[in-house]
Write an enzyme that holds these catalytic residues in place. Structure first.
Site, PDB file in Angstrom:
ATOM      1  N   SER A 166       0.827  -1.199   0.000  1.00  0.00           N
ATOM      2  CA  SER A 166       0.000   0.000   0.000  1.00  0.00           C
ATOM      3  C   SER A 166       0.870   1.261   0.000  1.00  0.00           C
ATOM      4  O   SER A 166       1.631   1.485  -0.937  1.00  0.00           O
ATOM      5  CB  SER A 166      -0.961  -0.038   1.197  1.00  0.00           C
ATOM      6  OG  SER A 166      -1.950   0.959   1.092  1.00  0.00           O
ATOM      7  N   ASP A 237      -9.626  -4.661  -4.839  1.00  0.00           N
ATOM      8  CA  ASP A 237      -9.113  -3.682  -3.876  1.00  0.00           C
ATOM      9  C   ASP A 237     -10.021  -2.454  -3.849  1.00  0.00           C
ATOM     10  O   ASP A 237     -10.192  -1.774  -4.863  1.00  0.00           O
ATOM     11  CB  ASP A 237      -7.685  -3.279  -4.262  1.00  0.00           C
ATOM     12  CG  ASP A 237      -6.945  -2.577  -3.132  1.00  0.00           C
ATOM     13  OD1 ASP A 237      -7.599  -1.889  -2.331  1.00  0.00           O
ATOM     14  OD2 ASP A 237      -5.710  -2.717  -3.061  1.00  0.00           O
ATOM     15  N   HIS A 269      -7.742  -5.417  -0.312  1.00  0.00           N
ATOM     16  CA  HIS A 269      -6.553  -4.687   0.143  1.00  0.00           C
ATOM     17  C   HIS A 269      -5.856  -5.473   1.248  1.00  0.00           C
ATOM     18  O   HIS A 269      -5.819  -5.067   2.413  1.00  0.00           O
ATOM     19  CB  HIS A 269      -6.952  -3.293   0.626  1.00  0.00           C
ATOM     20  CG  HIS A 269      -5.801  -2.326   0.671  1.00  0.00           C
ATOM     21  ND1 HIS A 269      -5.116  -1.927  -0.456  1.00  0.00           N
ATOM     22  CD2 HIS A 269      -5.209  -1.684   1.704  1.00  0.00           C
ATOM     23  CE1 HIS A 269      -4.164  -1.079  -0.117  1.00  0.00           C
ATOM     24  NE2 HIS A 269      -4.196  -0.920   1.188  1.00  0.00           N
TER      25      HIS A 269
END
Length: 294
Positions: A166, A237, A269
């Site tokens: 991320s 995601d 995610h």
């Protein structure tokens, strides 16, 4: 909308910190999640008008996973927004990569615009988790320099790289562009020679200026073309949307020709064993490691 976003982000964070279950995916308890985030949002509203803390920020604890075999490579692995180095060090220690030393730092706690100024661990300030958001070059430079400093004391015969999840992936990709260009965004020289970059569920910061910077220098173009990159992104995601990961890969590929982009249907995610197995295989082949990922 903010509460929904925070719920999605928190869910991904918890799943990434979870444990392997018998079905071969991450699982974790979700108890009291909504109550915690309601409190989180209330605190955000209180702190939204607070004055931004002065820089520099202090980095948190760094966790190191020592190689179990012959030391051939060192990778700094960067966590996502609101997380810490400990959670990823626990996962990385389980990977069948005995020749890699993992360095897992913890980002500074700082006000973050996407949370209305509420402080949490973050490698840089961010208002939008995509390549289209405003760029906190000062914050990214500081974190990229912190990563380079962690790698600067590694032996000369050890291959070094940067990876992350991320926001950590975004910082790893920013480090890749600094390496290719030979400079940080502030013009200071980038000091280490990178051999591999891994980004999971991330995005490319400063994408608007990347093309001009790299293409303006033949040396930068050669460095970019030679640096191997692995990007992985889930089509499900909801925090860093798949389209942002895909667009980042497209922008990077115009200069970083040795780029692999892997996608996973239904993946949100967080990470799953299939993705980490792909990371293991790619690192083993790219870095020429003795060990193999079974």
């Amino acid at each position: 909308m903010l509460l929904v976003f925070l719920l999605n982000l928190r869910e991904g964070w918890l799943q990434a910190k979870g444990c392997w279950d018998l079905e071969g995916c991450f699982s974790c308890p979700q108890d009291e999640l909504r109550e915690q985030l309601t409190c989180f949002c209330a605190l955000k509203l209180v702190s939204a008008g607070a004055k931004t803390a002065a820089r520099p920020f202090e980095y948190g604890r760094t966790h190191v996973v020592r190689p179990k075999g012959r030391h051939q490579a060192t990778i700094v692995w960067l966590h996502g927004l609101g997380d810490n180095g400990a959670s990823w060090s626990q996962l990385l220690e389980t990977l069948p990569l005995p020749n890699i030393k993992w360095i897992c730092p913890t980002a500074p706690t700082r006000p973050v615009a996407v949370f209305g100024g509420f402080p949490c661990t973050a490698w840089f300030d961010v208002g939008d988790l995509s390549e289209d958001g405003p760029d906190d070059v000062e914050g990214m430079d500081a974190s990229a320099a912190h990563v380079a400093n962690l790698l600067s004391t590694e032996p000369a015969d050890i291959k070094i790289g940067v990876g992350g999840f991320s926001m950590g992936a975004a910082t790893a990709l920013y480090s890749a562009t600094c390496f290719a260009y030979g400079k940080y965004g502030n013009g200071n020289p980038y000091p280490v020679n990178l051999s591999a970059i891994v980004g999971l569920s991330g995005w490319l910061p400063c994408s608007r200026s990347l093309k001009n910077k790299v293409e303006s220098s033949q040396v930068a173009s050669r460095r970019a073309a030679a640096l191997p990159l692995l990007l992985c992104h889930g089509r499900g995601d909801e925090v860093v949307l798949y389209k942002h990961g895909e667009k980042s890969a497209e922008v990077l590929r115009s200069n970083f020709q040795n780029l692999t982009f892997k996608t996973y249907n239904g993946l949100g995610h967080y990470t799953i064993p299939e993705e980490m197995e792909d990371v293991c295989k790619w690192l083993t082949a790219t870095l020429g490691l003795d060990g193999s990922c079974s």
